[in-house]
Write an enzyme that holds these catalytic residues in place. Structure first.
Site, PDB file in Angstrom:
ATOM      1  N   GLY A 154       0.855  -1.229   0.020  1.00  0.00           N
ATOM      2  CA  GLY A 154       0.011  -0.100   0.108  1.00  0.00           C
ATOM      3  C   GLY A 154       0.737   1.202   0.154  1.00  0.00           C
ATOM      4  N   CYS A 155       0.285   2.379  -0.110  1.00  0.00           N
ATOM      5  CA  CYS A 155       0.833   3.798  -0.412  1.00  0.00           C
ATOM      6  C   CYS A 155       1.355   4.064   1.020  1.00  0.00           C
ATOM      7  CB  CYS A 155       0.159   4.765  -1.161  1.00  0.00           C
ATOM      8  SG  CYS A 155      -1.703   4.977  -0.094  1.00  0.00           S
ATOM      9  N   TYR A 156       0.690   4.350   2.017  1.00  0.00           N
ATOM     10  CA  TYR A 156       1.116   4.688   3.174  1.00  0.00           C
ATOM     11  C   TYR A 156       2.215   3.576   3.904  1.00  0.00           C
ATOM     12  CZ  TYR A 156      -2.432   8.264   4.169  1.00  0.00           C
ATOM     13  OH  TYR A 156      -3.146   9.436   4.253  1.00  0.00           O
ATOM     14  N   THR A 158       4.477   1.833   2.400  1.00  0.00           N
ATOM     15  CA  THR A 158       5.876   2.170   1.417  1.00  0.00           C
ATOM     16  C   THR A 158       6.546   3.140   2.063  1.00  0.00           C
ATOM     17  OG1 THR A 158       4.616   1.245  -0.520  1.00  0.00           O
ATOM     18  CG2 THR A 158       6.763   2.444  -0.767  1.00  0.00           C
ATOM     19  N   GLU A 317       6.696  10.290  -1.050  1.00  0.00           N
ATOM     20  CA  GLU A 317       6.494   9.510  -2.448  1.00  0.00           C
ATOM     21  C   GLU A 317       5.316   9.843  -3.081  1.00  0.00           C
ATOM     22  OE1 GLU A 317       5.976   5.629  -0.732  1.00  0.00           O
ATOM     23  OE2 GLU A 317       3.776   5.934  -0.712  1.00  0.00           O
TER      24      GLU A 317
END
Length: 347
Positions: A154-156, A158, A317
């Protein structure tokens, strides 16, 4: 260069659009299928005018029918679908001999009890869950190369895991008292009609959400625990900020007694010296989302606070690229034996 036939399932969302943008310029990809119930029958370049005159953008969206996707000859399929929906597609595609890179949360959580706790329903495919590989290329490259099913992070997670994992592996940080605050652009909520995500609701405003138990905590704590070799529980507060894309994360953790703060930078440098998309900014340098949006880079800085004995880790990011589609393509490159950076030098 060899070409791999690729399908994107759920290609009309924000992540799907970024996947298309990357894959259309990837020298090793033949894009044979892109699905969208809403836009079925329309060409990619008509739905996304930015793709006009791009080779391959005359491909037409189709319905999300597993047999039809398999019939295109796709060898690898990206699932840019909501959690709870992706698992059924993964099963059908894997059974049809198609390798799957799932960008939903359906196969990230290895413990089905934890999945049910955080996602409010039993896991839909326990057998397939057992063979899923967590798709963070910086740390799971060997497993990715042999996988049929890759669960893309997932984004968070990472933005949190990349700074913390090497420091926990090295035993430099206390495992209790880790505190994380993250801020994400509105695209992180997906491309959907929602009053809380309207321009007038988000613009000129910042708010916390998902408190105190955001779903990504399950994935974050799982991977941190694996790095540390013990159970880890952290405090995580996400925020919505009025930008399209980007995640800025600040993590605070206690340095272990006797640990040298100078080892923080040395450990990160050792861990990521061969990681093309991890950019280490150095001590006392703050990561800035403007330098990573629309790229597959994650920038990481750090600082030591002698007053509290805590390390502050700062990362940034793009949530739909490094935190989603770009990371999925990075895993695809590893899976298929391409240069890890192929198609991803976007700045």
């Amino acid at each position: 260069m060899k070409q791999v036939k690729v399908a994107v399932i759920g290609a009309s969302g924000y992540t799907g659009q970024e996947l298309l943008r990357i894959l259309l310029r990837h020298q090793g990809v033949e894009l044979v299928c892109a699905t969208s119930r809403q836009y079925a029958g329309q060409m990619l370049e008509d739905v996304f005018p930015r793709f006009r005159h791009v080779p391959g953008a005359d491909l037409r969206f189709t319905d999300s029918d597993v047999p039809a996707v398999a019939a295109t000859g796709a060898e690898v399929a990206f699932l840019a679908l909501p959690h709870g929906v992706a698992a059924a597609y993964a099963r059908g595609l894997v059974d049809a001999g198609v390798k799957v890179i799932d960008l939903s949360a359906d196969f990230r959580i290895s413990d089905p009890a934890v999945y049910e706790e955080f996602y409010d329903k039993p896991h839909p495919d326990l057998d397939l869950l057992k063979e899923a590989v967590y798709g963070m290329p910086e740390w799971h490259g060997e497993e990715i190369r042999k996988a049929r099913l890759i669960a893309s992070p997932g984004c968070y997670p990472t933005s949190i895991l990349l700074p913390l994992i090497p420091l926990l592996k090295a035993g430099l940080l206390e495992t209790e008292g880790i505190v994380v605050c993250s801020s994400s652009g509105v695209s992180g909520a997906g491309r959907k009609a929602d009053i809380s995500l309207l321009f007038c609701e988000c613009n000129e405003s910042v708010r916390a959400y998902g408190v105190p138990k955001h779903r990504h905590l399950s994935e974050i704590e799982q991977e941190l625990g694996a790095a540390a070799g013990e159970k880890i529980v952290i405090s995580f507060t996400p925020h919505l900020v009025p930008v399209n894309t980007g995640i800025c994360t600040t993590t605070s953790a206690k340095l272990k007694p006797g640990a040298d703060p100078a080892q923080i930078g040395k450990t990160l440098e050792g861990a990521y010296k061969n990681a093309p998309f991890v950019r280490l900014l150095g001590a006392n340098k703050c990561a800035d989302t403007k330098n990573v949006t629309r790229t597959n880079f994650v920038d990481i800085g750090w600082a030591y606070d002698p007053r509290t004995g805590r390390i502050v880790l700062m990362s940034a990011e793009d949530n739909v690229i490094k935190g989603a589609g770009g990371q999925g393509v990075h895993a695809f490159n590893v899976l298929c034996g391409f240069d890890p950076t192929e198609g991803l030098w976007i700045i």
